[in-house]
Write a protein that holds these residues in place. Structure first.
Motif, PDB file in Angstrom:
ATOM      1  N   UNK B   2      -9.391 -22.423   5.706  1.00 15.89           N
ATOM      2  CA  UNK B   2      -8.472 -21.388   5.268  1.00 15.89           C
ATOM      3  C   UNK B   2      -7.170 -21.998   4.768  1.00 15.89           C
ATOM      4  N   UNK B   3      -6.685 -21.444   3.697  1.00 10.80           N
ATOM      5  CA  UNK B   3      -5.386 -21.885   3.190  1.00 10.80           C
ATOM      6  C   UNK B   3      -4.336 -20.829   3.473  1.00 10.80           C
ATOM      7  N   UNK B   4      -4.705 -19.940   4.379  1.00 10.99           N
ATOM      8  CA  UNK B   4      -3.842 -18.793   4.613  1.00 10.99           C
ATOM      9  C   UNK B   4      -2.655 -19.134   5.495  1.00 10.99           C
ATOM     10  N   UNK B   6       0.726 -18.744   7.030  1.00 11.40           N
ATOM     11  CA  UNK B   6       1.577 -17.591   7.268  1.00 11.40           C
ATOM     12  C   UNK B   6       2.966 -18.099   7.616  1.00 11.40           C
ATOM     13  N   UNK B  10       3.658 -10.996  11.188  1.00 12.93           N
ATOM     14  CA  UNK B  10       4.141  -9.782  11.842  1.00 12.93           C
ATOM     15  C   UNK B  10       4.296 -10.075  13.324  1.00 12.93           C
ATOM     16  N   UNK B 115       3.693  -9.046   2.613  1.00 11.25           N
ATOM     17  CA  UNK B 115       2.976  -7.881   3.124  1.00 11.25           C
ATOM     18  C   UNK B 115       4.008  -6.960   3.745  1.00 11.25           C
ATOM     19  N   UNK B 116       4.057  -5.738   3.274  1.00 15.03           N
ATOM     20  CA  UNK B 116       5.098  -4.804   3.702  1.00 15.03           C
ATOM     21  C   UNK B 116       4.442  -3.597   4.357  1.00 15.03           C
ATOM     22  N   UNK B 126       3.169 -14.598   3.502  1.00  8.14           N
ATOM     23  CA  UNK B 126       2.096 -15.588   3.405  1.00  8.14           C
ATOM     24  C   UNK B 126       2.458 -16.553   2.283  1.00  8.14           C
ATOM     25  N   UNK B 128      -0.283 -18.509   0.319  1.00 11.02           N
ATOM     26  CA  UNK B 128      -1.694 -18.851   0.287  1.00 11.02           C
ATOM     27  C   UNK B 128      -2.091 -19.553  -1.008  1.00 11.02           C
ATOM     28  N   UNK B 130      -5.115 -20.396  -2.025  1.00 13.23           N
ATOM     29  CA  UNK B 130      -6.281 -19.795  -2.693  1.00 13.23           C
ATOM     30  C   UNK B 130      -5.837 -18.703  -3.662  1.00 13.23           C
ATOM     31  N   UNK B 131      -4.930 -17.883  -3.189  1.00 12.67           N
ATOM     32  CA  UNK B 131      -4.437 -16.793  -4.030  1.00 12.67           C
ATOM     33  C   UNK B 131      -3.764 -17.373  -5.266  1.00 12.67           C
ATOM     34  N   UNK B 151       4.389 -11.281  -5.614  1.00 15.59           N
ATOM     35  CA  UNK B 151       3.322 -10.511  -4.986  1.00 15.59           C
ATOM     36  C   UNK B 151       3.896  -9.746  -3.803  1.00 15.59           C
ATOM     37  N   UNK B 152       3.873  -8.434  -3.917  1.00 18.55           N
ATOM     38  CA  UNK B 152       4.405  -7.572  -2.859  1.00 18.55           C
ATOM     39  C   UNK B 152       3.358  -6.520  -2.546  1.00 18.55           C
ATOM     40  N   UNK B 153       2.797  -6.630  -1.351  1.00 16.24           N
ATOM     41  CA  UNK B 153       1.676  -5.777  -0.989  1.00 16.24           C
ATOM     42  C   UNK B 153       2.107  -4.753   0.047  1.00 16.24           C
ATOM     43  N   UNK B 157       0.391  -2.571   8.854  1.00 17.20           N
ATOM     44  CA  UNK B 157       0.224  -3.793   9.637  1.00 17.20           C
ATOM     45  C   UNK B 157      -0.675  -3.528  10.848  1.00 17.20           C
TER      46      UNK B 157
END
Lengths: 165, 165
Positions: B2-4, B6, B10, B115-116, B126, B128, B130-131, B151-153, B157
């Motif tokens: 994983x390249x996630x 963080x 949260x 991530x909101x 994040x 990431x 991969x993204x 990128x604002x998602x 949560x």
DNA sequence: CAATTAATGTTATATTATAACATAACATAT
DNA sequence: ATATGTTATGTTATAATATAACATTAATTG
């Protein structure tokens, strides 16, 4: 297999824009008709102004043009029309620019991914399922459930890259 | 694999925030010191106010607090401090909210993916690979070269999802 | 055609951000 | 230590973006 759907590609510089405009307006009329919502004279005009180019347009620039045509125009005039057009998916807001662009494919609701050229200012819109899936997966691994994603990418478009060489 | 990565996850609701704040401020001091830039009293205070929670903070809310402490505060006071902090990667602007959040990892320059949570308002960051790679690939297939991506998602949560059950 | 709803007009104001110039604090060279 | 330049902050004004609230007009429907 590519999922790289391009809703509105970059156009070659100096392309004849009339066709884009006509096509967008025709599509808008048709979509509104199908949905039973009203593309009034004002809304149509605002949409035309948004579609005057492939660059994001500012609300107050639209307002200036409207005022030339009708002195009774005011900020709410523009913002209401934009709200309607956005709700119907005919216009997207580029949040990082506080500006608005026409959508190439209003007939199917979607959330686009925007490519914004730093040089010519043009915007292209992708709607890529792989990107959406990957983000959903990555967010999901943090227990996050995505409602909506905003993706605005700044860079250099192909035409501008070529010119820079 | 994983390249996630963080950068700022949260937190469980009601977590003791003091540690986050202290850690952020310590990191900021250290990073500024390393870079030879000055975290002045004012900038430090603005950073503290941004870090007062995990929710994005509005510039004028910061200004109100500064004014309580020093009557000579004005919009430029806040925006200059924010500009400095953003340039140093200690604060990010959430464009879709016109608000500012502290960055959990200012020491290495990066462009986060946010991530909101629509419920508690908290933001996670994040970073990431991969993204980023996928977006570069997709944009690249259109001849577009990426400089920066936003990128604002928006979504829900994990903690808020649980509470809703 | 009366009643209702939708759209637009109008005035005012809220929110977000920057320009421009003045002063103060800090660093450095003499 | 002091003149000089640079960085940071103070100060006033205004620009740019957006919404609230209420009035009027137009369109739709019973």
């Amino acid at each position: 297999m590519s999922t790289n759907r391009v809703l509105m590609p970059f156009k070659e510089h100096g392309h004849s824009h009339k066709k884009c405009l006509i096509s967008a307006m025709t599509m808008a009329e048709k979509t509104c008709c199908t949905r039973g919502v009203k593309l009034t004279k004002l809304r149509r005009r605002v949409l035309e102004l948004v579609w005057s180019s492939h660059e994001p347009v500012k609300a107050y620039d639209i307002l200036d043009k409207l005022r030339d045509e009708h002195s009774g125009s005011a900020p709410p005039t523009v913002y209401r029309a934009l709200d309607f057009l956005r709700a119907e998916g005919m216009v997207h807001k580029i949040e990082s620019l506080n500006a608005y662009v026409g959508c190439g494919e209003p007939e199917h609701s979607h959330i686009g991914q925007f490519l914004i050229c730093r040089d010519c200012g043009a915007v292209a819109e992708m709607d890529d399922a792989d990107v959406r899936e990957l983000l959903a997966e990555k967010a999901g691994s943090l227990g996050f459930h995505i409602d909506r994603e905003l993706i605005e990418i700044k860079g250099l478009c192909a035409a501008c890259s070529t010119e820079h060489r």
